[in-house]
Each structure stands twice: as C-alpha cells, then as structure tokens.
Design a protein around this motif. Structure first.
Motif, PDB file in Angstrom:
ATOM      1  N   GLU A 209       0.554  -1.359  -0.036  1.00 21.09           N
ATOM      2  CA  GLU A 209      -0.034   0.111  -0.212  1.00 21.09           C
ATOM      3  C   GLU A 209       1.118   1.133  -0.120  1.00 21.09           C
ATOM      4  OE1 GLU A 209      -3.818   2.069   2.458  1.00 21.09           O
ATOM      5  OE2 GLU A 209      -3.190  -0.151   2.638  1.00 21.09           O
ATOM      6  N   ALA A 210       2.496   1.293   0.862  1.00 21.35           N
ATOM      7  CA  ALA A 210       3.023   2.145   0.833  1.00 21.35           C
ATOM      8  C   ALA A 210       2.974   2.723  -0.837  1.00 21.35           C
ATOM      9  CB  ALA A 210       4.003   2.384   2.184  1.00 21.35           C
ATOM     10  N   GLU A 211       3.265   2.173  -1.685  1.00 20.43           N
ATOM     11  CA  GLU A 211       4.410   1.741  -2.806  1.00 20.43           C
ATOM     12  C   GLU A 211       3.523   2.548  -3.651  1.00 20.43           C
ATOM     13  OE1 GLU A 211       7.989   2.061  -2.658  1.00 20.43           O
ATOM     14  OE2 GLU A 211       7.512   1.613  -0.424  1.00 20.43           O
ATOM     15  N   ARG A 212       2.412   2.307  -3.673  1.00 10.37           N
ATOM     16  CA  ARG A 212       1.577   2.125  -4.431  1.00 10.37           C
ATOM     17  C   ARG A 212       0.996   3.522  -5.487  1.00 10.37           C
ATOM     18  NH1 ARG A 212      -3.479  -1.384  -1.963  1.00 10.37           N
ATOM     19  NH2 ARG A 212      -2.065  -3.224  -2.133  1.00 10.37           N
ATOM     20  N   GLU A 213       1.110   4.656  -4.656  1.00  9.98           N
ATOM     21  CA  GLU A 213       1.753   6.062  -5.525  1.00  9.98           C
ATOM     22  C   GLU A 213       2.882   5.909  -6.299  1.00  9.98           C
ATOM     23  OE1 GLU A 213       1.942  10.858  -4.736  1.00  9.98           O
ATOM     24  OE2 GLU A 213       1.306   8.835  -2.887  1.00  9.98           O
ATOM     25  N   ARG A 214       3.999   5.382  -6.715  1.00  6.71           N
ATOM     26  CA  ARG A 214       5.021   5.116  -7.083  1.00  6.71           C
ATOM     27  C   ARG A 214       4.843   4.108  -7.946  1.00  6.71           C
ATOM     28  NH1 ARG A 214       7.541   6.839  -1.881  1.00  6.71           N
ATOM     29  NH2 ARG A 214       7.114   4.722  -1.110  1.00  6.71           N
TER      30      ARG A 214
END
Length: 232
Positions: A209-214
């Motif tokens: 989840e923490a990497e989904r924007e990237r």
C-alpha cells in the motif's frame, strides 16, 4: 427572470442537490443496484410524488449522478493539465493520470458508479457521452500537441489490424495516425484498470500500500511511452 422566478429556481436547485446528496449516501451504503427513489424521498421527508417532479424515475436519478461523476472527474483532469501548462507533454500525461487516481481514491463510490459493474436494468443515455469523454479529450489533446510538435514514436500495428486502426483514428482521434489511435485505446483501458485494481483491492498482496503511488506513477509513465510520448 423575476425575483419570484429566481427564488423558485434556487429552491429547485437546493432540493435537487439534497436529492443527489442522499442518493450518493445510499450508493455508498447499498450500491447503485439498490438505489430507490422511495428510500431517498423517505430519508428527505418527502412524499414520493414530490420527488418524481425532480427525477421521474430511478434511471433519471442515476443518469444525473453519472453525469455529475464524469464531470467532476473531467474537471480534475482538466485542472491538473492546466496547472502543468509549461511541462512537457509526457510529464503532463503523468500528472493528468495521477489526478484521475486521486479523484477515484477520494470518490470511490462515484468511481464505482461510472467504472464499476453495470447497474442491472440500466442503460446510460447519450447525454452521458460528452461528460465521459472529458478525460480522454485531455489525454488526446496532449498527444495531438506532441504529434504536431516534436512528434510521436509510433509502433506499427499488424497488417490484419490496420483497417480497424484506421477506423479508430478517423472516428476517435481525427488527424492522428492509426498507430496512435490503437495505442491510446490500450492506454485508456490500462489507466482505468490500474485505478480499478487499486480501488477494488486487487493489488492486495501484489503492491504494498505504501508503494502504490510510486508504482502508479511508474506505470502511467510506461503508458506514456506506449502512446509515443518521449520524456525530455
């Protein structure tokens, strides 16, 4: 318009806004398939016959909500594009795609209404087409600017697809090459596939989840390459 007419128009607008607001609340709680004019009227303290003067049927109310959702999404895309007017086309493509994602995450139930499962028994009228096209027109405008400027890197299409590619270009992106029309259609599907996968939980166990924007930013940059845009 007289003062009395203006007051009636304002009152009608206020009631219409209240009806839509309650309908959106029901969409969030029950889903579009269970939207009911009687339930909306009951929650607003109206008799059903009064609500029918604003929306004669459930489908009319759904259509209004769908148009509002498309217009809101389109405005988000257009605003992102305008704010990056000095950026290169490839960068603007990414920024517009990111605006689509942000809007969807902020308005998940409205996104589900326009890009989720079809509502049983409902067929969207032609009045939904122009609002639905707003995001696409922004992205096609970016491609057109690039094509008329530095140009686009084009990937040839197979010979057997050439007639359909020409039809797509003529009808969907007049003035742009058939190869671009095919690439744009594929990118369009992939953009909303990426957003839908994230919104509906399909990335669980795949992309943290923490990497989904990237991850999303990288993916839509690849889509930019796919449609022929070149990053400076």
């Amino acid at each position: 318009m007289t003062t009395a007419q203006g007051a009636r128009a304002r009152a009608r607008m206020e009631v219409t806004t209240a009806i839509k607001g309650e309908a959106r609340r029901q969409l969030a709680a029950e889903g579009a398939a269970k939207l009911s004019l009687r339930a909306v009227a009951r929650e607003l303290g109206m008799v059903s016959s009064a609500l029918y003067r604003y929306f004669p049927s459930r489908d009319d109310l759904l259509t209004a909500l769908i148009i509002d959702a498309y217009d809101s999404l389109g405005e988000a895309a257009e605003t992102a594009h305008a704010a990056a007017a000095d950026a290169a086309p490839a960068h603007r493509w990414v920024l517009v795609c990111e605006a689509v994602r942000r809007w969807a995450l902020t308005h998940p139930h409205e996104y589900a209404l326009i890009y989720g499962s079809p509502v049983p028994g409902y067929s969207a009228p032609d009045t939904t087409i122009p609002p639905a096209a707003r995001v696409g027109l922004v992205l096609v405008g970016i491609l057109r600017e690039a094509f008329e400027g530095r140009g686009l890197a084009r990937t040839p299409v197979p010979a057997e697809l050439a007639p359909e590619a020409r039809r797509m270009a003529d009808e969907l992106v007049p003035g742009l090459p058939p190869e671009v029309a095919v690439a744009m259609a594929a990118a369009w599907a992939q953009l909303f596939g990426l957003v839908g996968f994230e919104l509906f939980g399909q990335f669980k166990g795949i992309v943290e989840e923490a990497e989904r924007e990237r991850f999303f930013r990288h993916a839509v940059a690849q889509l930019a390459h796919g449609v022929g845009l070149v990053f400076p």
